[in-house]
Design a protein around this motif. Structure first.
Motif, PDB file in Angstrom:
ATOM      1  N   ARG A  40     -15.225  55.092 -18.323  1.00 31.06           N
ATOM      2  CA  ARG A  40     -15.773  54.136 -17.517  1.00 31.06           C
ATOM      3  C   ARG A  40     -17.080  54.254 -17.536  1.00 31.06           C
ATOM      4  O   ARG A  40     -18.078  53.363 -17.411  1.00 31.06           O
ATOM      5  CB  ARG A  40     -15.324  54.295 -16.048  1.00 31.06           C
ATOM      6  CG  ARG A  40     -13.762  53.759 -16.135  1.00 31.06           C
ATOM      7  CD  ARG A  40     -13.029  53.761 -14.957  1.00 31.06           C
ATOM      8  NE  ARG A  40     -12.486  55.045 -14.287  1.00 31.06           N
ATOM      9  CZ  ARG A  40     -12.690  55.683 -13.027  1.00 31.06           C
ATOM     10  NH1 ARG A  40     -13.392  55.187 -12.309  1.00 31.06           N
ATOM     11  NH2 ARG A  40     -12.195  56.792 -13.102  1.00 31.06           N
TER      12      ARG A  40
ATOM     13  N   ASP B 142     -19.771  51.391 -18.716  1.00 26.39           N
ATOM     14  CA  ASP B 142     -21.049  50.912 -17.985  1.00 26.39           C
ATOM     15  C   ASP B 142     -22.509  50.911 -18.541  1.00 26.39           C
ATOM     16  O   ASP B 142     -23.074  50.105 -18.506  1.00 26.39           O
ATOM     17  CB  ASP B 142     -21.059  51.661 -16.595  1.00 26.39           C
ATOM     18  CG  ASP B 142     -19.899  51.186 -15.701  1.00 26.39           C
ATOM     19  OD1 ASP B 142     -19.309  50.331 -15.912  1.00 26.39           O
ATOM     20  OD2 ASP B 142     -19.717  52.045 -14.790  1.00 26.39           O
TER      21      ASP B 142
ATOM     22  N   GLN C 277     -23.317  44.721 -21.356  1.00 27.86           N
ATOM     23  CA  GLN C 277     -22.281  43.617 -21.001  1.00 27.86           C
ATOM     24  C   GLN C 277     -21.407  43.328 -22.197  1.00 27.86           C
ATOM     25  O   GLN C 277     -20.095  43.215 -21.754  1.00 27.86           O
ATOM     26  CB  GLN C 277     -22.933  42.405 -20.439  1.00 27.86           C
ATOM     27  CG  GLN C 277     -23.898  42.301 -19.189  1.00 27.86           C
ATOM     28  CD  GLN C 277     -22.905  42.639 -18.293  1.00 27.86           C
ATOM     29  OE1 GLN C 277     -21.785  42.006 -17.965  1.00 27.86           O
ATOM     30  NE2 GLN C 277     -23.043  43.414 -17.172  1.00 27.86           N
ATOM     31  N   LYS C 278     -21.860  43.221 -23.319  1.00 26.96           N
ATOM     32  CA  LYS C 278     -20.726  42.557 -24.299  1.00 26.96           C
ATOM     33  C   LYS C 278     -21.144  43.512 -25.742  1.00 26.96           C
ATOM     34  O   LYS C 278     -21.742  43.058 -26.650  1.00 26.96           O
ATOM     35  CB  LYS C 278     -20.990  41.476 -24.712  1.00 26.96           C
ATOM     36  CG  LYS C 278     -20.309  40.217 -23.625  1.00 26.96           C
ATOM     37  CD  LYS C 278     -19.090  40.564 -23.247  1.00 26.96           C
ATOM     38  CE  LYS C 278     -18.392  39.404 -22.354  1.00 26.96           C
ATOM     39  NZ  LYS C 278     -17.056  39.468 -22.243  1.00 26.96           N
TER      40      LYS C 278
ATOM     41  N   GLU D  35      -9.520  47.979 -16.582  1.00 24.77           N
ATOM     42  CA  GLU D  35     -10.534  47.234 -15.809  1.00 24.77           C
ATOM     43  C   GLU D  35     -11.771  47.424 -16.372  1.00 24.77           C
ATOM     44  O   GLU D  35     -12.552  46.304 -16.605  1.00 24.77           O
ATOM     45  CB  GLU D  35     -10.550  47.391 -14.239  1.00 24.77           C
ATOM     46  CG  GLU D  35      -9.312  46.989 -13.681  1.00 24.77           C
ATOM     47  CD  GLU D  35      -9.200  45.450 -13.551  1.00 24.77           C
ATOM     48  OE1 GLU D  35     -10.230  44.691 -13.210  1.00 24.77           O
ATOM     49  OE2 GLU D  35      -8.284  44.857 -14.050  1.00 24.77           O
ATOM     50  N   ALA D  36     -12.136  48.313 -16.461  1.00 25.56           N
ATOM     51  CA  ALA D  36     -13.519  48.582 -17.265  1.00 25.56           C
ATOM     52  C   ALA D  36     -13.827  48.065 -18.575  1.00 25.56           C
ATOM     53  O   ALA D  36     -14.749  47.319 -19.048  1.00 25.56           O
ATOM     54  CB  ALA D  36     -14.058  50.159 -17.473  1.00 25.56           C
TER      55      ALA D  36
ATOM     56  N   ARG E  53     -11.988  45.425 -19.439  1.00 28.83           N
ATOM     57  CA  ARG E  53     -12.215  43.871 -19.384  1.00 28.83           C
ATOM     58  C   ARG E  53     -13.329  43.232 -18.996  1.00 28.83           C
ATOM     59  O   ARG E  53     -13.912  42.325 -19.084  1.00 28.83           O
ATOM     60  CB  ARG E  53     -11.134  43.506 -18.260  1.00 28.83           C
ATOM     61  CG  ARG E  53      -9.665  43.871 -18.703  1.00 28.83           C
ATOM     62  CD  ARG E  53      -8.533  43.086 -17.507  1.00 28.83           C
ATOM     63  NE  ARG E  53      -8.872  41.533 -17.713  1.00 28.83           N
ATOM     64  CZ  ARG E  53      -8.797  40.864 -16.723  1.00 28.83           C
ATOM     65  NH1 ARG E  53      -8.401  41.203 -15.334  1.00 28.83           N
ATOM     66  NH2 ARG E  53      -8.828  39.692 -16.832  1.00 28.83           N
ATOM     67  N   ARG E  54     -14.087  44.244 -18.326  1.00 31.58           N
ATOM     68  CA  ARG E  54     -15.845  43.830 -18.069  1.00 31.58           C
ATOM     69  C   ARG E  54     -16.459  43.786 -19.507  1.00 31.58           C
ATOM     70  O   ARG E  54     -17.718  43.003 -19.248  1.00 31.58           O
ATOM     71  CB  ARG E  54     -16.276  44.793 -17.216  1.00 31.58           C
ATOM     72  CG  ARG E  54     -15.744  44.713 -15.720  1.00 31.58           C
ATOM     73  CD  ARG E  54     -16.669  45.461 -14.937  1.00 31.58           C
ATOM     74  NE  ARG E  54     -16.669  47.063 -15.061  1.00 31.58           N
ATOM     75  CZ  ARG E  54     -15.942  48.043 -14.633  1.00 31.58           C
ATOM     76  NH1 ARG E  54     -14.899  47.394 -13.518  1.00 31.58           N
ATOM     77  NH2 ARG E  54     -15.969  49.021 -14.777  1.00 31.58           N
ATOM     78  N   VAL E  55     -16.298  44.500 -20.454  1.00 33.11           N
ATOM     79  CA  VAL E  55     -16.911  44.129 -21.733  1.00 33.11           C
ATOM     80  C   VAL E  55     -16.248  43.584 -22.961  1.00 33.11           C
ATOM     81  O   VAL E  55     -16.783  43.326 -24.023  1.00 33.11           O
ATOM     82  CB  VAL E  55     -17.328  45.739 -22.355  1.00 33.11           C
ATOM     83  CG1 VAL E  55     -18.256  46.420 -21.206  1.00 33.11           C
ATOM     84  CG2 VAL E  55     -16.079  46.447 -22.553  1.00 33.11           C
TER      85      VAL E  55
ATOM     86  N   GLU F  67      -7.717  35.422 -25.138  1.00 33.65           N
ATOM     87  CA  GLU F  67      -7.033  36.071 -23.956  1.00 33.65           C
ATOM     88  C   GLU F  67      -5.979  35.682 -23.467  1.00 33.65           C
ATOM     89  O   GLU F  67      -5.570  34.339 -23.258  1.00 33.65           O
ATOM     90  CB  GLU F  67      -8.252  36.042 -22.744  1.00 33.65           C
ATOM     91  CG  GLU F  67      -7.641  37.056 -21.537  1.00 33.65           C
ATOM     92  CD  GLU F  67      -8.546  36.590 -20.267  1.00 33.65           C
ATOM     93  OE1 GLU F  67      -8.271  37.309 -19.377  1.00 33.65           O
ATOM     94  OE2 GLU F  67      -9.819  36.390 -20.779  1.00 33.65           O
TER      95      GLU F  67
END
Length: 223
Positions: free
Chosen positions: A82, A86, A90-91, A147-148, A150-152, A221
């Protein structure tokens, strides 16, 4: 030979936790050096300097010791991944995400070994309470890493969970196939007829996870 302090039963909760930590550290050293399969309860007791019967006051079986280490491994690996995600922005490119996951696992050889042995035997010779505690920890860390992810990356919760499950399951399996530091590995590397058996875990796992992430991305998705 055990000293008087080592053979005396820990009385307070703090002393008990300290003794358990000593046992877990000894098991970690032995398993890291020799592989989980070869480490017996007697080996761990000898490493700690306790009689085997005294050590059984803290852990009922060798499987309980290694299952506790597996839970700690999940927690440590999850936090490391995680943090790395971070830092990735972002992508990041999906191949970079796949490589991050693969490298994070290969950097933890004992965890890879534990991942293979957990479903095969570590969950089999322990109490149901121990299994439940381990499962709750692993499930929580899978969700946290998911969850981490899914942020990227554009993943549904189910897809993210499948990526984590694939990464850890394949890391465990490939690590056993790679057999690092063993006579089997040396045989594979020196016999031309067995060259196909040499497994380089990081690139193999990166390719598998990259294909999975690309497939999910191409499909959109999921609901």
């Amino acid at each position: 030979m055990a000293t008087r302090n080592q053979s005396t039963r820990a009385r307070s909760p703090e002393a008990k936790r300290a003794r358990e930590a000593t046992i877990l550290a000894a098991a970690t050293r032995l398993a890291t050096a020799n592989g989980i399969r070869s480490v017996t309860l007697t080996d761990i007791a000898t490493e700690v300097g306790m009689h085997k019967s005294a050590m059984l006051r803290y852990f009922e079986t060798r499987e309980e010791i290694f299952l506790r280490l597996a839970a700690a491994g999940w927690t440590e690996w999850s936090q490391a991944v995680r943090d790395a995600l971070d830092d990735a922005g972002q992508k990041p490119h999906l191949h970079a995400v796949a490589g991050l996951l693969a490298e994070s696992l290969v950097a933890r050889p004992l965890f890879c070994d534990l991942l293979a042995h957990t479903p095969m035997n570590l969950e089999r010779n322990v109490s149901l309470d121990s299994v439940r505690s381990f499962k709750l920890t692993a499930i929580a860390e899978v969700a946290a890493v998911g969850e981490a992810l899914r942020r990227v990356a554009a993943l549904s919760p189910a897809q993210a969970g499948d990526v984590v499950a694939t990464a850890t399951a394949m890391a465990g399996a490939l690590w056993q196939m790679a057999a690092p530091g063993t006579e089997l590995r040396r045989l594979y590397e020196t016999d031309p007829d067995l060259a196909h058996a040499v497994v380089d875990v990081a690139p193999r796992l990166t390719g598998i996870l990259g294909a999975l992430l690309q497939g999910y991305s191409a499909g959109g998705e999921a609901a």
